[in-house]
Design an enzyme around this catalytic site. Structure first.
Site, PDB file in Angstrom:
ATOM      1  CG  HIS A 169      -2.112  -0.851   1.104  1.00  0.00           C
ATOM      2  ND1 HIS A 169      -3.265  -0.443   0.468  1.00  0.00           N
ATOM      3  CD2 HIS A 169      -2.338  -2.118   1.516  1.00  0.00           C
ATOM      4  CE1 HIS A 169      -4.150  -1.424   0.510  1.00  0.00           C
ATOM      5  NE2 HIS A 169      -3.614  -2.460   1.134  1.00  0.00           N
ATOM      6  CE  LYS A 207      -7.072  13.809  -0.068  1.00  0.00           C
ATOM      7  NZ  LYS A 207      -6.943  12.615  -0.869  1.00  0.00           N
ATOM      8  NE  ARG A 208      -5.082   9.901   9.916  1.00  0.00           N
ATOM      9  CZ  ARG A 208      -4.870   8.985  10.861  1.00  0.00           C
ATOM     10  NH1 ARG A 208      -5.696   7.960  10.993  1.00  0.00           N
ATOM     11  NH2 ARG A 208      -3.839   9.093  11.674  1.00  0.00           N
ATOM     12  CE  LYS A 253      -3.511  10.674   2.858  1.00  0.00           C
ATOM     13  NZ  LYS A 253      -4.275  10.042   1.769  1.00  0.00           N
ATOM     14  CB  THR A 289     -10.466   4.797  -2.056  1.00  0.00           C
ATOM     15  OG1 THR A 289     -10.199   5.102  -0.676  1.00  0.00           O
ATOM     16  CG2 THR A 289      -9.727   3.549  -2.470  1.00  0.00           C
ATOM     17  CE  LYS A 317     -14.191   6.309   0.006  1.00  0.00           C
ATOM     18  NZ  LYS A 317     -13.559   6.654   1.296  1.00  0.00           N
TER      19      LYS A 317
HETATM   20  C1  LIG Z   1     -12.287   6.910   1.616  1.00  0.00           C
HETATM   21  C2  LIG Z   1     -11.869   7.276   2.965  1.00  0.00           C
HETATM   22  C3  LIG Z   1     -10.525   7.534   3.232  1.00  0.00           C
HETATM   23  C4  LIG Z   1      -9.448   7.497   2.155  1.00  0.00           C
HETATM   24  O1  LIG Z   1      -9.339   8.783   1.576  1.00  0.00           O
HETATM   25  P1  LIG Z   1      -8.118   9.164   0.615  1.00  0.00           P
HETATM   26  O2  LIG Z   1      -8.519  10.495   0.068  1.00  0.00           O
HETATM   27  O3  LIG Z   1      -8.055   8.123  -0.453  1.00  0.00           O
HETATM   28  O4  LIG Z   1      -6.907   9.242   1.448  1.00  0.00           O
HETATM   29  C5  LIG Z   1     -10.152   7.878   4.519  1.00  0.00           C
HETATM   30  N1  LIG Z   1     -11.071   7.964   5.501  1.00  0.00           N
HETATM   31  C6  LIG Z   1     -12.382   7.744   5.286  1.00  0.00           C
HETATM   32  C7  LIG Z   1     -13.345   7.880   6.405  1.00  0.00           C
HETATM   33  C8  LIG Z   1     -12.822   7.389   4.012  1.00  0.00           C
HETATM   34  O5  LIG Z   1     -14.122   7.160   3.810  1.00  0.00           O
END
Ligand SMILES: *Cc1c(COP(=O)(O)O)cnc(C)c1O
Length: 844
Positions: free
Chosen positions: A391, A582-583, A588, A690, A694
């Site tokens: 990952h 995101k985190r 990022k 991911t 979404k």
């Molecule tokens: C999808 C998701 C992530 C991943 O987000 P990235 O933008 O791909 O880092 C992290 N936390 C939650 C709650 C998510 O639903």
């Protein structure tokens, strides 16, 4: 009798009676199509079942029940129907091959809407609760998020579990039943604070405890040798300490209730009795200390992502759940098939990252020690059953464990790793026919940083296939971290681009968009997302565009409400909603977004009467509690927000919001309301992402770098419907080698220099002018993530986006085309590819 999916999981293969006690003949598992009027009998039956659960299981009455009680009663009534669906699914036959998905994290979130939707009981449940005088939305809101994960990796595991159930792939997910999942984030004067999260405080109505399914997990101790008559030397591990792993099962029901799999989570329990002598002597704490130490294993999820913490308790967690899962699947295989020789034919084990990589020596140990296989046979079985997903390429996230710690905690496993490594290096020297090769490059032991076991190479070597999670990431695996191992086994690395489950991220999260899709493409689009393609021609239909924009407006009003409730900030749903959720991590680059925010603020102040595109910048995300810079970035977002939002000259042209406690349920509110999706990581550093999928599926336009799955999103939605900027991965590598690239970039950009000066001189933190100097100094003198280098192009593309927002016909055309072209990113597609090309398992 319960069917195979659940009953096979019981220790003895006996049927369990836990859930079927209130079963009556009912049409529970028959699917009611969404948006159809629910059938009256089904509503009455469900209403009575919910009432029964409330009264007889929870001991409440309608008068005393809180929303949380109604939630539990509803969940229990639906759980019965999942068990019923499960019974219909198969006639007790053993599946030819099962998938075992081992993951230290499952970020599943709330399960009620998933269960209702997949059983086709959304409207039935709504009606049943209405007859009881209860509002479904309130009940859904009372469910705590099962937040057993940090972010993307754990959410991926949850999406995969849902997709495997929907595709009828026989699968078991294995993980840890943490008492405390990811911490709850709150802000105190803009600083992140962490509070323990207590999702189990009132129990979990979805789970079946299986105390009869308990395994002993050893730690420490010593190894003895015995010589058999055949001159074979056998080794035996005598652990100094054992901990019990107790199974808890959560059923995972697939789309239209056709198939049910199980997520089996392990709880640690001490097998040491309370030491009575010590207890009686008054040493009450000492008497239970051993128990506390054992039970600590499943107490809390480590809250850091993208960095390996290297704590002893973490290694104990990894071995605990890996060993329990392997013992469980080995027992099942022996019960069903006899010999373990055929394990690779009937079981495919997927390791989600290296966290379960200790499976390599543990499966070897079980085969040799408990089942008397020779080393060669054990290796043959192990290396044909395991598969490993990588990952990340970030060096700080690649797990290694000190040899000293491994020898102390897992002495037998360390011996096995040494022998695996010795044979592996022998083979290499044979292959190079006396020529030299770089031992340090392929060895499983890192000798350079104090001796450490490298878990990535161990997982690579012990697996049949290794996969990356986007096309770019898989190529980079071959050319960077696994370059030398790849040269030895060029067939091993394959790509499996991540996906997301559309049931949650489209159907549940965005019912308005789903209704539009069904209207255009028919009900079939719920079964096969390729049907979304039928939206394409409507991108040119002005009336449809208006309806699509109205859908978004509804969702933005809802988000504006949540923002007002949680932060007190008032935002205009007519503005462009620009989200980065995101985190918080330097790679990022939330900081790039914030520096651009400051530059935009300065530009607006210089020309307040210009026709600016009104924007709301929305941030959400947790920082690892020990990650100082990430926490400072959160504080910076809050400080910028305070100054910008209160500046009368700015008015509604720019607002900045940091929404606390990012979670799956918050994501479900933000994503359908987003106009712009920020995916701006330094190219080459985000393995896939991911969140990007979404958001694009819900019609947000992406502003992004050529990184991770952004590249494939661009290929699918078309270059005209995405905003790409910045260096690509190759250019990042080249630029990183140039001296003082940050200094040069800042010198060449007065706009960037001015924004950095403002942040550095306390414009946003007058009470503490030096608060952000460490962030700014790092950008000026280090800038590992090339924020300064990409800034000007990011600014350029953001102004292009401002202009695009003023051409609504084109904007909404692009948004519709995003939705129409994202079907490939369904995790159903990912799971089909894994099933065919990695696991070689049939879809049911
Ligand atoms: C999808 C998701 C992530 C991943 O987000 P990235 O933008 O791909 O880092 C992290 N936390 C939650 C709650 C998510 O639903």
């Amino acid at each position: 009798m319960l069917n195979a999916a659940l009953s096979v999981l019981s220790r003895n293969g006996e049927a369990e009676t836990t859930a079927s006690s209130t079963k009556t003949a009912r049409s529970a598992a028959t699917f009611v199509k969404p948006r159809q009027r629910p059938d009256g009998d089904a509503v009455a039956q469900l209403r009575e079942d919910i009432r029964t659960k409330l009264v007889y299981v929870l001991g409440k009455t309608a008068a005393t029940a809180r929303d949380r009680d109604w939630f539990a009663a509803t969940a229990l009534a639906l759980r019965d129907r999942i068990v019923d669906a499960c019974e219909q699914q198969q006639t007790g036959s053993v599946p030819d091959k099962r998938v075992y998905y081992l993951s230290l994290e499952f970020l599943i979130g709330r399960l009620l809407s998933d269960a209702m939707n997949n059983l086709g009981l959304v409207e039935t449940t709504r009606a049943a609760l209405r007859e009881l005088g209860v509002d479904l939305a309130e009940v859904e809101g009372a469910e705590p998020d099962a937040a057993l994960g940090n972010g993307g990796l754990g959410r991926l595991a949850a999406c995969f579990m849902e997709s495997m159930a929907s595709l009828s792939i026989p699968a078991v997910g294995y993980g840890i039943r943490y008492d405390h999942g990811i911490f709850r984030q709150f802000l105190e004067d803009g600083w992140q604070r962490e509070a323990p999260e207590t999702w189990l405080a009132e129990g979990n109505p979805w789970e079946f405890p299986r105390p009869e399914t308990t395994y002993k997990i050893g730690f420490g101790g010593h190894v003895t040798m015995t010589s058999q008559g055949d001159h074979q030397i056998r080794r035996h591990w005598h652990p100094a300490e054992t901990v019990n792993a107790v199974a808890y099962d959560i059923p995972v029901v697939g789309w239209r209730g056709k198939h049910v799999n199980v997520l089996r989570l392990w709880k640690a329990e001490s097998d040491a009795p309370v030491e009575l002598a010590r207890f009686n002597a008054g040493d009450h704490v000492g008497a239970v200390a051993g128990r506390a130490r054992a039970e600590a294993i499943s107490r809390v999820l480590y809250p850091s992502d993208s960095s390996a913490e290297g704590q002893e308790l973490r290694l104990r967690q990894e071995f605990f759940f890996t060993s329990a899962s392997l013992q469980d699947l080995v027992r099942r295989h022996v019960a069903e098939r006899g010999s373990l020789r055929s394990l690779p034919d009937h079981a495919a084990i997927q390791l989600n990252d290296t966290h379960p990589a200790i499976a390599v020596p543990e499966l070897m140990r079980i085969l040799m020690e408990d089942h008397e296989f020779s080393w060669e046979d054990a290796w043959q079985i192990t290396s044909n059953t395991l598969h490993y997903t990588n990952h990340t390429l970030l060096p700080e996230a690649l797990e290694t464990w000190p040899v000293e710690l491994m020898e102390r905690l897992l002495p037998r496993h360390m011996q096995i790793i040494y022998l695996i490594n010795w044979l592996h290096l022998e083979e290499q020297s044979k292959n190079t026919k006396g020529g030299t090769f770089d031992v340090s490059a392929v060895s499983l032991i890192d000798e350079a940083h104090g001796r450490r076991v490298r878990m990535g190479p161990l997982a690579f070597h012990g697996s049949r296939r290794v996969n990356g999670v986007s096309a770019l990431h898989s190529e980079l695996l071959k050319s960077t971290v696994f370059k030398d191992l790849h040269a030895i086994e060029p067939e091993k690395i394959v790509n499996k681009t991540n996906g997301i489950t559309f049931r949650r991220w489209l159907h549940n999260a965005n019912p308005e968009l789903t209704a539009l899709a069904v209207e255009v493409a028919g009900e079939g689009v719920l079964d096969d997302p390729e049907g979304l393609r039928k939206l394409e021609p409507f991108a040119d239909d002005a009336e449809f565009r208006t309806r699509y924009a109205a859908m978004r407006k509804t969702r933005k009003k809802r988000l504006a409400q949540v923002i007002a409730e949680r932060t007190g900030i008032v935002v205009d749903p007519a503005a462009l909603f620009d989200v980065q959720i995101k985190r918080i991590h330097e790679y990022k680059r939330q900081l790039l977004n914030l520096v651009e925010t400051v530059a935009l603020y300065q530009a607006i102040k210089q020309a307040p009467n210009k026709d600016w595109t009104p924007r709301v910048k929305i941030f959400a995300g947790k920082a690892a509690p020990s990650y100082v810079q990430a926490k400072l970035i959160i504080k910076l977002a809050g400080d910028i927000a305070r100054v910008v939002n209160e500046d009368p000259e700015i008015g509604g042209k720019l607002k900045v919001v940091f929404l606390p406690n990012y979670s799956v349920s918050l994501a479900e509110v933000i994503i359908p309301a987003a106009d712009l999706s920020e995916q701006i990581s330094t190219a080459g550093m985000e393995a896939s992402g991911t969140g990007n999928m979404k958001l694009a599926l819900n019609g947000a336009l992406t502003v992004g770098t050529l990184d991770g799955a952004n590249i494939e999103i661009k290929d699918h939605v078309g270059a005209d419907n995405i905003f790409i900027f910045g260096l690509d991965a190759e250019e990042v590598l080249a630029r990183s080698r140039e001296p003082d690239y940050a200094g040069k970039a800042i010198a060449a950009s007065p706009r960037l220099a001015a924004a950095l000066d403002a942040i550095g001189n306390g414009t946003f933190s007058p009470e503490e002018p030096g608060r952000f100097s460490s962030l700014v100094d790092e950008l000026r003198h280090g800038d590992r993530y090339l924020t300064t280098v990409d800034f000007d192009d990011y600014w350029r593309v953001q102004r292009e986006i401002d202009a695009a927002w003023k051409r609504p016909a084109q904007w909404w055309r692009s948004a519709i085309l995003n939705t129409a072209r994202m079907a490939w990113f369904s995790s159903d597609r990912s799971m089909r590819e894994y099933a065919e090309e990695i696991w070689r398992v049939r879809l049911g």
